[in-house]
Design a protein around this motif. Structure first.
Motif, PDB file in Angstrom:
ATOM      1  N   PHE A   8      35.375  40.468  52.281  1.00 58.40           N
ATOM      2  CA  PHE A   8      35.791  39.260  51.442  1.00 58.40           C
ATOM      3  C   PHE A   8      37.219  38.896  51.589  1.00 58.40           C
ATOM      4  N   GLY A   9      38.221  39.991  51.885  1.00 57.54           N
ATOM      5  CA  GLY A   9      39.442  39.942  52.302  1.00 57.54           C
ATOM      6  C   GLY A   9      39.881  39.069  53.420  1.00 57.54           C
ATOM      7  N   THR A  10      38.966  39.377  54.496  1.00 55.23           N
ATOM      8  CA  THR A  10      39.091  38.956  55.659  1.00 55.23           C
ATOM      9  C   THR A  10      38.554  37.157  55.680  1.00 55.23           C
ATOM     10  N   ALA A  11      37.859  37.067  54.932  1.00 55.50           N
ATOM     11  CA  ALA A  11      37.559  35.534  54.573  1.00 55.50           C
ATOM     12  C   ALA A  11      37.966  34.666  53.938  1.00 55.50           C
ATOM     13  N   LEU A  12      38.786  35.248  52.824  1.00 58.43           N
ATOM     14  CA  LEU A  12      39.381  34.548  52.004  1.00 58.43           C
ATOM     15  C   LEU A  12      41.148  34.467  52.302  1.00 58.43           C
ATOM     16  N   ASP A  13      41.703  33.463  51.892  1.00 59.86           N
ATOM     17  CA  ASP A  13      43.239  33.565  51.770  1.00 59.86           C
ATOM     18  C   ASP A  13      43.778  34.817  50.956  1.00 59.86           C
ATOM     19  N   PRO A  14      44.814  35.286  51.653  1.00 64.99           N
ATOM     20  CA  PRO A  14      45.285  36.827  50.863  1.00 64.99           C
ATOM     21  C   PRO A  14      45.499  36.572  49.495  1.00 64.99           C
ATOM     22  N   ASN A  15      46.349  35.451  49.204  1.00 61.03           N
ATOM     23  CA  ASN A  15      46.745  35.365  47.678  1.00 61.03           C
ATOM     24  C   ASN A  15      45.414  35.041  46.847  1.00 61.03           C
ATOM     25  N   SER A  16      44.484  34.227  47.330  1.00 65.50           N
ATOM     26  CA  SER A  16      43.420  33.803  46.479  1.00 65.50           C
ATOM     27  C   SER A  16      42.555  35.187  46.448  1.00 65.50           C
ATOM     28  N   PHE A  17      42.460  35.774  47.370  1.00 72.62           N
ATOM     29  CA  PHE A  17      41.517  37.181  47.285  1.00 72.62           C
ATOM     30  C   PHE A  17      42.419  38.201  46.330  1.00 72.62           C
ATOM     31  N   ARG A  18      43.696  38.207  46.545  1.00 71.88           N
ATOM     32  CA  ARG A  18      44.665  38.984  45.368  1.00 71.88           C
ATOM     33  C   ARG A  18      44.273  38.828  44.069  1.00 71.88           C
ATOM     34  N   VAL A  19      44.358  37.585  43.733  1.00 76.12           N
ATOM     35  CA  VAL A  19      44.298  37.088  42.416  1.00 76.12           C
ATOM     36  C   VAL A  19      42.496  37.339  42.043  1.00 76.12           C
ATOM     37  N   ALA A  20      41.758  37.069  42.697  1.00 78.65           N
ATOM     38  CA  ALA A  20      40.368  37.423  42.610  1.00 78.65           C
ATOM     39  C   ALA A  20      40.052  38.878  42.170  1.00 78.65           C
ATOM     40  N   ALA A  21      40.621  39.516  43.256  1.00 80.35           N
ATOM     41  CA  ALA A  21      40.384  41.178  42.797  1.00 80.35           C
ATOM     42  C   ALA A  21      41.171  41.555  41.497  1.00 80.35           C
ATOM     43  N   ALA A  22      42.517  40.977  41.098  1.00 82.51           N
ATOM     44  CA  ALA A  22      42.871  41.152  39.953  1.00 82.51           C
ATOM     45  C   ALA A  22      42.315  41.214  39.044  1.00 82.51           C
ATOM     46  N   VAL A  23      41.605  40.007  38.841  1.00 79.96           N
ATOM     47  CA  VAL A  23      40.757  39.227  37.534  1.00 79.96           C
ATOM     48  C   VAL A  23      39.445  40.193  37.441  1.00 79.96           C
ATOM     49  N   LEU A  24      38.834  40.593  38.818  1.00 82.17           N
ATOM     50  CA  LEU A  24      37.747  41.553  38.673  1.00 82.17           C
ATOM     51  C   LEU A  24      38.301  42.838  38.101  1.00 82.17           C
ATOM     52  N   ILE A  25      39.244  43.511  38.684  1.00 77.50           N
ATOM     53  CA  ILE A  25      39.700  44.719  38.075  1.00 77.50           C
ATOM     54  C   ILE A  25      39.869  44.734  36.463  1.00 77.50           C
ATOM     55  N   LEU A  26      40.554  43.564  36.037  1.00 75.88           N
ATOM     56  CA  LEU A  26      41.058  43.606  34.676  1.00 75.88           C
ATOM     57  C   LEU A  26      39.858  43.303  33.767  1.00 75.88           C
ATOM     58  N   GLY A  27      38.654  42.716  34.648  1.00 73.28           N
ATOM     59  CA  GLY A  27      37.415  42.643  33.778  1.00 73.28           C
ATOM     60  C   GLY A  27      36.732  43.756  33.496  1.00 73.28           C
ATOM     61  N   VAL A  28      36.709  44.498  34.651  1.00 75.22           N
ATOM     62  CA  VAL A  28      36.241  46.058  34.540  1.00 75.22           C
ATOM     63  C   VAL A  28      36.819  46.872  33.482  1.00 75.22           C
ATOM     64  N   ALA A  29      38.163  46.648  33.620  1.00 79.62           N
ATOM     65  CA  ALA A  29      39.109  47.314  32.489  1.00 79.62           C
ATOM     66  C   ALA A  29      38.798  47.067  31.094  1.00 79.62           C
TER      67      ALA A  29
END
Length: 208
Positions: free
Chosen positions: A66-87
Motif C-alpha cells: 500500500f505504501g508504494t501505491a499511495l502518496d506517502p503523506n496519505s499513507f502515513r495518515v491512513a496508517a495512523a488512523v488504523l493504528i489508533l483504531g486498533v488501540a
C-alpha cells in the motif's frame, strides 16, 4: 542520525515485545513447568519466534504494497488512523478476545498461537513508523518496492532477534529461579501498557 533512531526504536520494540508475557515467554515457562522440562522451554522459543515473525512480516508486506501505491503523506495518515483504531479496540474489547491454546499443543499449535497473538495485539503495526522512516530516508521521500522490501526484511530481522533474546532470557530466569508464584506479587498489567504504546505509535505517525 536520521536513520539511526529508527533502528534504535526497532531494538527497543523488540525488547518491549519480548518482555510482554502475551508475546510468549509466559507460555514457554508454563509449558516447561507443565512438562517438567527445561528443554520444553528452549524448544517453545522457536515456534513462538516464527509465529511472531510471520505476523510482523505479513503486516510489513501489506505496508510495502500500500505504501508504494499511495502518496506517502496519505499513507502515513491512513496508517495512523488504523493504528489508533486498533488501540481503541484493544482498550475497549481486547480483554474479551483472548487466543487460547492448551498445554498439550505441539510446535505447530504454538507457532499458530504466537502468530494470532501478535496479529491480534497489532504487534506489526508498532513497527510501521520506524520502517516508514527508514524507507523514506533511503529513497529521499519516496517509497520503492525493492528498497522497501529489503529494509523491511532487515527491520524484521533486527526486531525478531532482539525479541527472541529477551524472551529467552526472561523465560529461563522465571523457569530456573523465580517461578510463576513470584510473579503474583510483582505483576505488571502489560495490556494497558501495550494499548498506550499502540496509541503513542499512531500519534507519532500523525505528527511526523
Amino acid at each position: 542520525m536520521t536513520t539511526f533512531w529508527p533502528w534504535l526504536s526497532l531494538v527497543g520494540l523488540g525488547a518491549f515485545h519480548g518482555v510482554n508475557p502475551a508475546m510468549g515467554w509466559l507460555f514457554a515457562v508454563a509449558l516447561g513447568l507443565h512438562r517438567q522440562s527445561r528443554r520444553a522451554v528452549w524448544l517453545s522459543l522457536v515456534p513462538i519466534a516464527i509465529g511472531h515473525a510471520i505476523s510482523i512480516a505479513t503486516v510489513l508486506a501489506i505496508f510495502v504494497a500500500f505504501g508504494t501505491a499511495l502518496d506517502p503523506n496519505s499513507f502515513r495518515v491512513a496508517a495512523a488512523v488504523l493504528i489508533l483504531g486498533v488501540a481503541g479496540y484493544s482498550a475497549l474489547y481486547g480483554h474479551r478476545h483472548r487466543v487460547r491454546i492448551g498445554m498439550q499443543t505441539g510446535m505447530a499449535g504454538l507457532a499458530l498461537w504466537s502468530f494470532l497473538m501478535a496479529t491480534s495485539h497489532g504487534a506489526g503495526l508498532m513497527l510501521v513508523p520506524a520502517v516508514l522512516s527508514l524507507c523514506l530516508a533511503d529513497r529521499g521521500g519516496e517509497l520503492a518496492i525493492a528498497s522497501s522490501l529489503s529494509l523491511s526484511l532487515a527491520a524484521l530481522a533486527v526486531h525478531s532477534g532482539v525479541m527472541l533474546a529477551v524472551i529467552a532470557a526472561v523465560a529461563l530466569a522465571v523457569f530456573e529461579w523465580l517461578g510463576l508464584a513470584a510473579l503474583r506479587s510483582a505483576w505488571i498489567n502489560f495490556d494497558r501498557i501495550w494499548t498506550l504504546a499502540l496509541g503513542a505509535t499512531g500519534i507519532a505517525l500523525l505528527v511526523q
